[in-house]
Scaffold this active site. Structure first.
Site, PDB file in Angstrom:
ATOM      1  N   CYS A 191      -2.488  -5.177   1.615  1.00 40.47           N
ATOM      2  CA  CYS A 191      -1.055  -4.915   1.469  1.00 40.47           C
ATOM      3  C   CYS A 191      -0.241  -6.123   1.936  1.00 40.47           C
ATOM      4  O   CYS A 191      -0.551  -6.746   2.950  1.00 40.47           O
ATOM      5  CB  CYS A 191      -0.692  -3.683   2.278  1.00 40.47           C
ATOM      6  SG  CYS A 191       1.071  -3.338   2.398  1.00 40.47           S
TER       7      CYS A 191
ATOM      8  N   CYS B 228       2.839   1.913   3.247  1.00 36.29           N
ATOM      9  CA  CYS B 228       3.973   1.007   3.450  1.00 36.29           C
ATOM     10  C   CYS B 228       5.118   1.328   2.499  1.00 36.29           C
ATOM     11  O   CYS B 228       6.290   1.126   2.837  1.00 36.29           O
ATOM     12  CB  CYS B 228       3.525  -0.447   3.285  1.00 36.29           C
ATOM     13  SG  CYS B 228       2.685  -1.088   4.757  1.00 36.29           S
TER      14      CYS B 228
ATOM     15  N   CYS C  21       0.851  -1.188   0.000  1.00 41.39           N
ATOM     16  CA  CYS C  21       0.000   0.000   0.000  1.00 41.39           C
ATOM     17  C   CYS C  21       0.890   1.243   0.000  1.00 41.39           C
ATOM     18  O   CYS C  21       2.109   1.167   0.222  1.00 41.39           O
ATOM     19  CB  CYS C  21      -0.928  -0.007   1.208  1.00 41.39           C
ATOM     20  SG  CYS C  21      -0.094   0.209   2.801  1.00 41.39           S
TER      21      CYS C  21
ATOM     22  N   CYS D  14       1.493  -4.681   5.538  1.00 44.72           N
ATOM     23  CA  CYS D  14       0.673  -4.359   6.722  1.00 44.72           C
ATOM     24  C   CYS D  14      -0.631  -5.127   6.759  1.00 44.72           C
ATOM     25  O   CYS D  14      -1.387  -5.023   7.735  1.00 44.72           O
ATOM     26  CB  CYS D  14       0.402  -2.860   6.786  1.00 44.72           C
ATOM     27  SG  CYS D  14      -0.789  -2.264   5.555  1.00 44.72           S
TER      28      CYS D  14
ATOM     29  N   ASP E 194      -4.089  -5.253  67.202  1.00 47.63           N
ATOM     30  CA  ASP E 194      -4.840  -6.479  67.470  1.00 47.63           C
ATOM     31  C   ASP E 194      -6.342  -6.190  67.425  1.00 47.63           C
ATOM     32  O   ASP E 194      -6.779  -5.036  67.527  1.00 47.63           O
ATOM     33  CB  ASP E 194      -4.467  -7.052  68.836  1.00 47.63           C
ATOM     34  CG  ASP E 194      -3.054  -7.614  68.861  1.00 47.63           C
ATOM     35  OD1 ASP E 194      -2.546  -7.941  67.775  1.00 47.63           O
ATOM     36  OD2 ASP E 194      -2.470  -7.701  69.961  1.00 47.63           O
TER      37      ASP E 194
END
Length: 514
Positions: A70, A24, A21, A73, A315
């Site tokens: 793609c 990318c 793509c 990716c 206590d």
């Protein structure tokens, strides 16, 4: 020789023909300006990688159709797949979780096959364009990661939709994790069983040792770092093939770091434990200081749970008076974290109205690093007590008054018999800093036993001192005991109160006068 623009155009065309793509392509060309990824078409034209008429892929027909996922990716950075519907699913999940914080950090969890595909594409580019992608160039330093590009492009859209500021660093306490799923992940990763038989077949057979995680990011990363390029290509195609399907956004997990609320509490009951008292699965008391305080905090903050800590403990039959005992509550994954001063004051009032046995003061939100002050000086801080005592023998005149002259008395205390079942046997030195005692009026009428004398004892001691054992001696396990200091008489303790814990934490809350 081609100039830089022309060589980049050749690489760009090659990446597009492989099936990358546009975003990318920019990643592998080393583009690091985040703005370029949000206006990708304009960036490509500006760089001379596309003509204006090619912006929408109307130029020469490519081998890979623009609507294919793609190869790098798998659709994460493509508008066709990370579209409004996909983003809206994430937004809906975050809004449904209902956190009121203003800042968030967002992160993707990507399938393991992303590592294989990234490595495969890089090896191909090294072979195809050795000058630009030489072996001496580090993949991680040259290529912008998918996660980084996603934060630049998709995450801001999510931030706007949920009305929160996106933090790409670590200052945010609210974390949104997005799990990305790829249907071909298992099939593509199966090559690792043969590529690195010595690693992954062992992991497959030793499921218990590796908790059933055959492929982990770290294991795959280490394997790829030591894999020869030729060996890798025998088992995984280079460049990577066009995927048959894109990734999808699976579950979204929201979590908030713990929030801490501190204060001081008084305990007015002699039949209330500090924490839930459960023995062999059976409750010994209906409630506890912890439960009384934490119930309102958990409901109001919408926390998933609470961890309660205090500066020591009393206590069951010991009251805590005066300024009270410092405590802190860690609210686990709270959904509400924004409180005004008035809201915290109202929360404090809710706790105090819920029980007559416990009261809280100075309630406030504190940062995590303040917790060190709660435990600081655990052995050094001073505690003040008042005890109601009875002497079964004749007291020498003036013996009580002489106690006031004793300063910084060091005791030797063996672990008391009453706590040996839960604490190791040890001999601990402890200090009584000061004390004074006085007879109660008409003390001889309080007990029918001859010579029995009632008196009150006020003392300051080092934290960790067993006061009851100091008074009655614990069969000689505390040396010296109060009875020994009073001339070898038998003394018992009837009631004990903590009057003060000299630890100025958390700071006192000063409310505005209205």
């Amino acid at each position: 020789m081609m100039d830089t623009v022309e060589s980049e155009r050749v690489m760009y065309e090659h990446l597009r023909n492989l099936g990358c793509c546009k975003r990318c392509c920019l990643r592998y060309l080393g583009e690091r300006d985040s703005k370029s990824y949000n206006s990708v078409n304009e960036t490509l034209v500006k760089k001379g990688l596309e003509n204006e008429e090619e912006e929408n892929d109307s130029g020469p027909e490519r081998k890979i159709l623009k609507h294919n996922p793609c190869i790098a990716c798998l659709g994460v950075l493509q508008k066709e797949y990370s579209n409004d519907n996909a983003v809206q699913k994430i937004v809906s999940d975050v809004l449904r979780a209902s956190y009121d914080c203003n800042i968030f950090t967002c992160a993707l969890s990507l399938p393991i096959s992303f590592q294989l595909r990234s490595h495969s594409l890089w090896l191909h580019l090294v072979d195809k364009f050795p000058v630009h992608f030489g072996l001496e160039i580090q993949h991680e330093s040259h290529v912008v990661s998918i996660k980084e590009a996603w934060k630049w492009t998709i995450a801001p859209v999510i931030a706007k939709a949920i009305n929160k500021e996106l933090d790409s660093g670590v200052k945010s306490d609210f974390f949104v994790g997005i799990n990305v799923v790829y249907s071909g992940d298992e099939e593509e990763c199966s090559c690792l069983l043969e590529m690195h038989e010595d690693v992954f077949k062992i992991r497959k057979t030793q499921k218990r040792k590796y908790h059933g995680n055959l492929y982990t990011r770290k294991a795959v990363e280490l394997a790829l770092q030591t894999t020869d390029a030729a060996h890798f290509k025998k088992f995984f195609p280079s460049p990577p093939p066009v995927p048959a399907a894109s990734v999808t956004y699976d579950n979204v997990t929201c979590s908030h770091n713990s929030m801490f609320m501190a204060g001081r509490y008084n305990k007015f009951s002699r039949t209330l434990s500090q924490t839930p008292w459960v023995i062999d699965g059976e409750r010994r008391m209906e409630s506890s200081v912890q439960e009384i305080i934490c119930e309102s905090l958990q409901i109001t903050s919408k926390a998933e749970g609470i961890k309660f800590s205090a500066s020591g403990r009393e206590d069951v039959d010991v009251r805590t008076m005066g300024r009270g005992r410092p405590f802190v509550c860690e609210l686990l994954n709270p959904h509400r974290v924004k409180f005004t001063v008035d809201q915290v004051l109202s929360l404090e009032a809710d706790i105090n109205s819920s029980s007559k046995e416990v009261a809280v003061r100075d309630l406030q939100i504190v940062p995590k690093d303040e917790l060190t002050n709660l435990k600081a000086g655990e052995e050094k801080k001073v505690k003040c007590y008042v005890a109601l005592c009875v002497c079964h023998d004749h007291l020498t005149p003036g013996s009580l008054e002489k106690l006031a002259n004793i300063k910084d008395l060091t005791l030797s205390q063996k672990t008391p018999i009453r706590v040996l079942h839960r604490r190791p046997l040890a001999n601990r030195p402890r200090i009584i800093h000061s004390m004074r005692a006085w007879l109660l009026e008409n003390s001889s009428k309080l007990c029918k036993k001859e010579n029995a004398t009632f008196f009150k004892l006020e003392l300051k001691s080092q934290a960790g001192t067993y006061i009851k054992e100091f008074v009655h001696g614990d069969f000689g396990r505390t040396q010296p005991s109060l009875g020994q200091l009073l001339g070898g008489v038998s003394v018992d303790i009837l009631a004990l109160d903590v009057e003060d814990i000299e630890l100025d934490w958390p700071p006192a809350v000063k409310y505005a006068q209205g």
